[in-house]
Design a protein around this motif. Structure first.
Motif, short mmCIF file in Angstrom:
data_model
loop_
_atom_site.label_atom_id
_atom_site.label_comp_id
_atom_site.label_asym_id
_atom_site.label_seq_id
_atom_site.Cartn_x
_atom_site.Cartn_y
_atom_site.Cartn_z
N SER A 1 -36.72 -18.46 -16.74
CA SER A 1 -36.05 -17.19 -17.73
C SER A 1 -36.96 -16.35 -18.53
O SER A 1 -37.59 -17.50 -19.61
N GLN B 1 -36.71 -15.14 -21.87
CA GLN B 1 -36.19 -16.62 -22.86
C GLN B 1 -36.71 -17.80 -22.76
O GLN B 1 -37.29 -18.02 -24.53
N GLU C 1 -33.42 -24.47 -17.32
CA GLU C 1 -33.04 -23.49 -16.73
C GLU C 1 -33.10 -24.06 -14.93
O GLU C 1 -32.90 -25.20 -14.69
N LEU D 1 -39.92 -18.14 -25.38
CA LEU D 1 -39.93 -19.46 -26.93
C LEU D 1 -41.16 -20.85 -25.85
O LEU D 1 -41.39 -20.83 -27.15
#
Length: 199
Positions: A89, A91, A82, A95
Motif C-alpha cells: 500500500s 501508506q 499488508e 512508512l
C-alpha cells in the motif's frame, strides 16, 4: 569501532551478542520506554551498550553519526499487515521510505546499512533500491528449508542498473490482475464433496 541503532531492538540479545564479539560501542533504540529501561537494567554491566527511546521514523542523531546501522525484522513488522506483498500500500511504502531515509541520513560515507529479513528480494529490494538513499545494494540468502535474507547497503556507492530498474518499478502503477474471477456456482449445503471425488 562499530556503532549501530537497531531500529526497534525490543528484548533481543543481538546487541549483547555483538558486544561479546568485541563490538563495544553499540547504541540500541526502541520506541518503548519500558523496553529500553529493562534492557538498560539487564546490561548495566556492559558500559559500551547504550540505550535510547526513539522512533525509527525520526532518529534524533546528527547526520553521519554511524558506521553501521543494523535492523533485524523491524521493517518486516512494519509491513506485516499488508494483504498483498506484490502491491504494498502507499501508506506502507511511505512508512518504509521514511525509515530508510532516516537510516541513510545517519550513515557516514562508506557506512553500511544491514537489514536481516524474511522478505524475499523481489518484495524488498525495490524499497531499498531508491537513488535518493545514496547507497548500493546486495543480498545474501541463508538457510535451507526456510530462508532468510541479509541485505547490505553501502552509503556513497552507486546502485547497479538492475537495482535502479527495481527501484523505479516501485512507483509504477500495478499491472492488471487478469480477467475477473467468476463466482463459484451455488451448491447445496448437504452435498458430500468427499463422495464427489473420483479416484
Amino acid at each position: 569501532w562499530l556503532s549501530h541503532p537497531p531500529a526497534g531492538c525490543g528484548s533481543s540479545t543481538l546487541s549483547y551478542d555483538l558486544f561479546q564479539l568485541g563490538y563495544t560501542d553499540i547504541t540500541s533504540i526502541d520506541y518503548s520506554a519500558v523496553c529500553i529501561e529493562a534492557m538498560r537494567a539487564r546490561y548495566t554491566h556492559c558500559p559500551g551498550l547504550h540505550w535510547a527511546v526513539m522512533d525509527a521514523r525520526d532518529l534524533r542523531f546528527p547526520d553521519g553519526s554511524f558506521d553501521v546501522v543494523l535492523e533485524k525484522g523491524v521493517l518486516d513488522a512494519m509491513v506485516a499487515g499488508e494483504a498483498d506483498p506484490w502491491h504494498v500500500s502507499p501508506q506502507a511504502t511511505a512508512l518504509l521510505d521514511r525509515v530508510l531515509s532516516e537510516v541513510s541520513r545517519v550513515l557516514r560515507p562508506g557506512g553500511r546499512f544491514v537489514s536481516i529479513s524474511f522478505a524475499q528480494p523481489h518484495f524488498r529490494k525495490p524499497h531499498y533500491a531508491q537513488p535518493a538513499y545514496g547507497w548500493s545494494l546486495r543480498h545474501e540468502t541463508y538457510g535451507t528449508a526456510f530462508h532468510y535474507f541479509l541485505y547490505t547497503m553501502v552509503k556513497g556507492q552507486a546502485l547497479a542498473p538492475a537495482d535502479l530498474a527495481l527501484g523505479r518499478s516501485l512507483h509504477e502503477p500495478p499491472c492488471p490482475t487478469g480477467p475477473p474471477q467468476l463466482p463459484p456456482s451455488p451448491m447445496a449445503d448437504t452435498e458430500d464433496f468427499l463422495y464427489a471425488i473420483e479416484l
